[in-house]
Design a protein around this motif. Structure first.
Motif, PDB file in Angstrom:
ATOM      1  N   GLU A  76      -0.730   5.461   1.969  1.00 55.77           N
ATOM      2  CA  GLU A  76      -1.532   4.360   2.050  1.00 55.77           C
ATOM      3  C   GLU A  76      -0.572   3.171   2.434  1.00 55.77           C
ATOM      4  OE1 GLU A  76      -4.716   3.772   1.474  1.00 55.77           O
ATOM      5  OE2 GLU A  76      -4.049   1.877   2.189  1.00 55.77           O
ATOM      6  N   THR A  77      -0.911   2.378   3.399  1.00 56.81           N
ATOM      7  CA  THR A  77       0.005   1.255   3.863  1.00 56.81           C
ATOM      8  C   THR A  77      -0.691   0.077   3.395  1.00 56.81           C
ATOM      9  OG1 THR A  77      -0.984   1.304   5.936  1.00 56.81           O
ATOM     10  CG2 THR A  77       1.253   2.503   5.669  1.00 56.81           C
ATOM     11  N   ASP A  78      -1.880  -0.211   2.882  1.00 54.00           N
ATOM     12  CA  ASP A  78      -2.505  -1.309   2.489  1.00 54.00           C
ATOM     13  C   ASP A  78      -1.932  -1.420   1.103  1.00 54.00           C
ATOM     14  OD1 ASP A  78      -5.498  -2.931   2.587  1.00 54.00           O
ATOM     15  OD2 ASP A  78      -4.237  -3.114   0.774  1.00 54.00           O
ATOM     16  N   VAL A  79      -1.045  -2.703   0.995  1.00 57.56           N
ATOM     17  CA  VAL A  79      -0.506  -2.794  -0.431  1.00 57.56           C
ATOM     18  C   VAL A  79      -1.315  -3.128  -1.510  1.00 57.56           C
ATOM     19  CG1 VAL A  79       1.931  -3.713   0.422  1.00 57.56           C
ATOM     20  CG2 VAL A  79       0.177  -5.286   0.323  1.00 57.56           C
ATOM     21  N   TRP A  80      -2.249  -3.778  -1.344  1.00 60.61           N
ATOM     22  CA  TRP A  80      -3.510  -3.943  -2.222  1.00 60.61           C
ATOM     23  C   TRP A  80      -3.971  -2.656  -2.828  1.00 60.61           C
ATOM     24  CZ3 TRP A  80      -4.685  -8.522  -4.650  1.00 60.61           C
ATOM     25  CH2 TRP A  80      -4.037  -9.825  -4.201  1.00 60.61           C
ATOM     26  N   GLU A  81      -4.114  -1.932  -1.872  1.00 64.90           N
ATOM     27  CA  GLU A  81      -4.805  -0.473  -2.166  1.00 64.90           C
ATOM     28  C   GLU A  81      -3.916   0.138  -3.051  1.00 64.90           C
ATOM     29  OE1 GLU A  81      -8.106   0.099  -1.543  1.00 64.90           O
ATOM     30  OE2 GLU A  81      -7.663   1.955  -2.853  1.00 64.90           O
ATOM     31  N   MET A  82      -2.626   0.087  -2.582  1.00 66.54           N
ATOM     32  CA  MET A  82      -1.536   0.892  -3.185  1.00 66.54           C
ATOM     33  C   MET A  82      -1.410   0.446  -4.474  1.00 66.54           C
ATOM     34  SD  MET A  82       2.254   1.045  -1.356  1.00 66.54           S
ATOM     35  CE  MET A  82       3.378   0.471  -2.428  1.00 66.54           C
ATOM     36  N   ALA A  83      -1.365  -0.919  -4.813  1.00 62.96           N
ATOM     37  CA  ALA A  83      -1.046  -1.463  -6.123  1.00 62.96           C
ATOM     38  C   ALA A  83      -2.373  -0.990  -7.047  1.00 62.96           C
ATOM     39  CB  ALA A  83      -1.216  -2.857  -5.850  1.00 62.96           C
ATOM     40  N   MET A  84      -3.470  -0.974  -6.580  1.00 61.66           N
ATOM     41  CA  MET A  84      -4.496  -0.480  -7.356  1.00 61.66           C
ATOM     42  C   MET A  84      -4.587   1.037  -7.650  1.00 61.66           C
ATOM     43  SD  MET A  84      -7.762  -2.694  -5.874  1.00 61.66           S
ATOM     44  CE  MET A  84      -8.823  -2.058  -6.938  1.00 61.66           C
ATOM     45  N   ARG A  85      -4.209   1.977  -6.763  1.00 63.60           N
ATOM     46  CA  ARG A  85      -3.819   3.111  -7.029  1.00 63.60           C
ATOM     47  C   ARG A  85      -2.540   3.545  -7.978  1.00 63.60           C
ATOM     48  NH1 ARG A  85      -5.018   5.780  -1.783  1.00 63.60           N
ATOM     49  NH2 ARG A  85      -7.097   4.645  -1.164  1.00 63.60           N
ATOM     50  N   ILE A  86      -1.738   2.722  -7.973  1.00 59.69           N
ATOM     51  CA  ILE A  86      -0.724   2.883  -9.095  1.00 59.69           C
ATOM     52  C   ILE A  86      -1.107   2.279 -10.450  1.00 59.69           C
ATOM     53  CG2 ILE A  86       1.572   1.729  -9.739  1.00 59.69           C
ATOM     54  CD1 ILE A  86       2.446   1.700  -6.999  1.00 59.69           C
ATOM     55  N   ALA A  87      -1.891   1.065 -10.397  1.00 56.21           N
ATOM     56  CA  ALA A  87      -2.618   0.800 -11.744  1.00 56.21           C
ATOM     57  C   ALA A  87      -3.460   1.874 -12.089  1.00 56.21           C
ATOM     58  CB  ALA A  87      -3.474  -0.567 -11.546  1.00 56.21           C
ATOM     59  N   GLN A  88      -4.214   2.526 -11.192  1.00 56.18           N
ATOM     60  CA  GLN A  88      -5.258   3.498 -11.704  1.00 56.18           C
ATOM     61  C   GLN A  88      -4.390   4.698 -12.231  1.00 56.18           C
ATOM     62  OE1 GLN A  88      -8.234   3.296 -12.048  1.00 56.18           O
ATOM     63  NE2 GLN A  88      -8.792   5.506 -12.556  1.00 56.18           N
ATOM     64  N   GLY A  89      -3.386   5.222 -11.731  1.00 58.24           N
ATOM     65  CA  GLY A  89      -2.620   6.209 -12.197  1.00 58.24           C
ATOM     66  C   GLY A  89      -2.003   5.859 -13.438  1.00 58.24           C
ATOM     67  N   ARG A  90      -1.524   4.597 -13.682  1.00 62.23           N
ATOM     68  CA  ARG A  90      -0.752   4.402 -14.821  1.00 62.23           C
ATOM     69  C   ARG A  90      -1.862   4.294 -15.934  1.00 62.23           C
ATOM     70  NH1 ARG A  90       4.820   2.473 -13.458  1.00 62.23           N
ATOM     71  NH2 ARG A  90       5.225   1.751 -15.780  1.00 62.23           N
ATOM     72  N   LYS A  91      -2.995   3.539 -15.659  1.00 69.02           N
ATOM     73  CA  LYS A  91      -3.939   3.662 -16.830  1.00 69.02           C
ATOM     74  C   LYS A  91      -4.293   5.137 -17.189  1.00 69.02           C
ATOM     75  CE  LYS A  91      -8.872   2.948 -16.752  1.00 69.02           C
ATOM     76  NZ  LYS A  91      -9.074   3.352 -18.229  1.00 69.02           N
ATOM     77  N   GLU A  92      -4.549   5.912 -16.290  1.00 69.92           N
ATOM     78  CA  GLU A  92      -5.007   7.459 -16.678  1.00 69.92           C
ATOM     79  C   GLU A  92      -3.898   8.026 -17.637  1.00 69.92           C
ATOM     80  OE1 GLU A  92      -5.886   8.996 -13.185  1.00 69.92           O
ATOM     81  OE2 GLU A  92      -7.830   7.980 -12.782  1.00 69.92           O
ATOM     82  N   ARG A  93      -2.775   7.676 -17.163  1.00 66.62           N
ATOM     83  CA  ARG A  93      -1.612   8.540 -17.932  1.00 66.62           C
ATOM     84  C   ARG A  93      -1.287   7.625 -18.982  1.00 66.62           C
ATOM     85  NH1 ARG A  93       0.030  10.877 -11.889  1.00 66.62           N
ATOM     86  NH2 ARG A  93      -2.001  10.118 -11.163  1.00 66.62           N
ATOM     87  N   GLU A  94      -1.239   6.621 -18.969  1.00 67.02           N
ATOM     88  CA  GLU A  94      -0.385   5.953 -20.113  1.00 67.02           C
ATOM     89  C   GLU A  94      -1.358   5.399 -21.063  1.00 67.02           C
ATOM     90  OE1 GLU A  94       2.125   3.164 -18.146  1.00 67.02           O
ATOM     91  OE2 GLU A  94       3.359   4.925 -17.361  1.00 67.02           O
ATOM     92  N   ILE A  95      -2.373   4.528 -20.549  1.00 69.62           N
ATOM     93  CA  ILE A  95      -3.060   3.757 -21.297  1.00 69.62           C
ATOM     94  C   ILE A  95      -4.257   4.450 -21.989  1.00 69.62           C
ATOM     95  CG2 ILE A  95      -4.789   1.598 -21.625  1.00 69.62           C
ATOM     96  CD1 ILE A  95      -1.996   1.038 -20.541  1.00 69.62           C
ATOM     97  N   ASP A  96      -4.984   5.235 -21.181  1.00 69.16           N
ATOM     98  CA  ASP A  96      -6.102   6.250 -21.973  1.00 69.16           C
ATOM     99  C   ASP A  96      -5.560   7.183 -23.107  1.00 69.16           C
ATOM    100  OD1 ASP A  96      -7.604   4.904 -20.046  1.00 69.16           O
ATOM    101  OD2 ASP A  96      -8.047   6.676 -18.673  1.00 69.16           O
TER     102      ASP A  96
END
Lengths: 185, 185
Positions: free
Chosen positions: A92-112
Motif C-alpha cells: 500500500e503506498t498511500d501513507v494515510w491508508e497505511m497509517a490507518m491500517r497500522i492503527a487498525q492492526g494495533r487496535k485489534e492486537r493490543e487495545i481490544d
DNA sequence: CCGTTATTTCTGTAAAAAATGAAATAAATA
DNA sequence: TATTTATTTCATTTTTTACAGAAATAACGG
C-alpha cells in the motif's frame, strides 16, 4: 531467469530499508518484516519472494513468514502476474491508508484484548464484597477511558480520508470554530 | 518492619496485574515494568521498592531498574514519606494524563527518530542524480505525512484536558458542526 | 501420474532481552 | 568515622524471539 529489480541500487533506498528495519525493532516489529515492508513500499513493481530474499539477503523461509505477517496487517497484498505462477506482492503506498491500517492492526492486537481483560477484572472486582472503592473506581475510570477512545476511533474510521485530512490539518483551530475556548485565546 | 500493603489480597487486583503485565509484552514493555505500573496504579498508598518486590515476587534489582524506566516515562513519581528514608513511588492515576504521557513517550522514542532517519534518506535521495522520481515521491509523501501528524499532535498537547475530552467525546459530530460533509449525511 | 518449481512448515541454533543474585556504591545515623 | 540500611551496577543465567536451512507440502506443466 529471476529478473533483478534495480531498486536496491539506489543508496537512498538501501539506507531507508536499513533505517526502517531498525526502527521496526524499536516498534516491536521484527527487522525482516520492517525491511520487506520498506522495500515493497519503495518498489515500483511488485516483487516475488525470491527477489525479496535476494535483495535483502535474508532466508527464503523468513521472507515467506514475513510476507504472511505483512498481509495480515494489510500493508501489502498479493498481485497476480499473468503468465507467472509465483506470487508477487506490492505495498500500500498511500501513507494515510497505511497509517490507518497500522492503527487498525494495533487496535485489534493490543487495545481490544486489553479492553477485554479489563472488563474481566472489573467484573471480578464488582463481585468481591470487600473491594476497596478507590481501586474499583480506578478500574472503572480506565474502562471508561477505553470505551470513550474506542468509540472515537470507530467514528474516525468512518470518516472519508479527504475529510480526515482536513480535520487533522486544521489542528487546534477546530476548537475556536467550535467555540471551545483554548489556552491563549 | 516492612509494612504489608493489603492491596495484593484482592483477586481482582492480582488478575489486573497479571493481565497488564502480559499486555505489556504485547506492547513492547517488559513484564516487570508493566506489572509494577499496574500495582502502583491501583495502590492507594505509595510503595517502596522492597514492598513492590515482595508483592510481585520479582528481584529487588529488577524493581529498581523498572522503577527508573517508569519514572522516565513519567508514569510514576517519587514521593517523600516523612521520617522514612526509603524511596516511595506513586502512579499517575488520571487515565487521560496517563495516556498523554504514554503518547508523549512513544513519540519521543519512536516517531521522532523515525522522522529524523527519514529526513536523512530524503536528503540523500535528492542528491542522487538518477533517482527514480516515483521513489522520491514516496519518500516525500511519507515525510509530509509525518510532519502533518506531528504538528497536529503538538497542537493537541497544548489543548487543556477538559476541552480535549469534549472534542474526543464529540467524535465525528465535529464534522457536521464544521460543515464538513461526512458519509451518510 | 511424474518431474519441476514455488511455498510453507518444522527443527535447531544464534542472537537479543529480561531477570536474578552478588558485589559495589551511596546515604544516613549513631 | 564506623555501622547499618537503601539503592544501583554488574556479571551471569534464563527465557524469549529471530533466523536459517532442511524437509515436507502444494501447485502446476508436460
Amino acid at each position: 531467469m529471476t529478473e533483478t529489480n534495480e531498486i536496491t541500487q539506489h543508496d537512498a533506498v538501501e539506507q531507508f530499508i536499513l533505517y526502517w528495519g531498525d526502527m521496526g525493532s524499536q516498534w516491536g516489529v521484527n527487522r525482516s518484516v520492517a525491511q520487506i515492508h520498506a522495500l515493497l513500499f519503495l518498489s515500483r513493481e511488485p516483487m516475488n519472494a525470491e527477489q525479496i530474499s535476494a535483495a535483502l539477503g535474508i532466508a527464503r523461509s523468513n521472507v515467506s513468514n514475513s510476507l504472511k505477517e505483512l498481509v495480515g496487517w494489510k500493508l501489502i497484498r498479493r498481485v497476480p502476474i499473468p503468465g507467472d505462477r509465483r506470487e508477487y506482492f506490492e505495498a500500500e503506498t498511500d501513507v494515510w491508508e497505511m497509517a490507518m491500517r497500522i492503527a487498525q492492526g494495533r487496535k485489534e492486537r493490543e487495545i481490544d484484548p486489553a479492553a477485554a481483560a479489563l472488563t474481566a477484572c472489573v467484573e471480578k472486582a464488582e463481585t468481591e464484597k470487600n473491594i476497596d472503592p478507590v481501586i474499583l473506581k480506578r478500574l472503572l475510570d480506565m474502562q471508561d477511558f477505553m470505551a470513550t477512545t474506542n468509540s472515537w476511533y470507530e467514528q474516525m474510521l468512518r470518516v472519508p480520508k479527504p475529510q480526515l485530512k482536513t480535520l487533522i490539518k486544521m489542528g487546534d483551530k477546530v476548537l475556536s470554530v467550535l467555540k471551545i475556548a483554548r489556552k491563549g485565546t
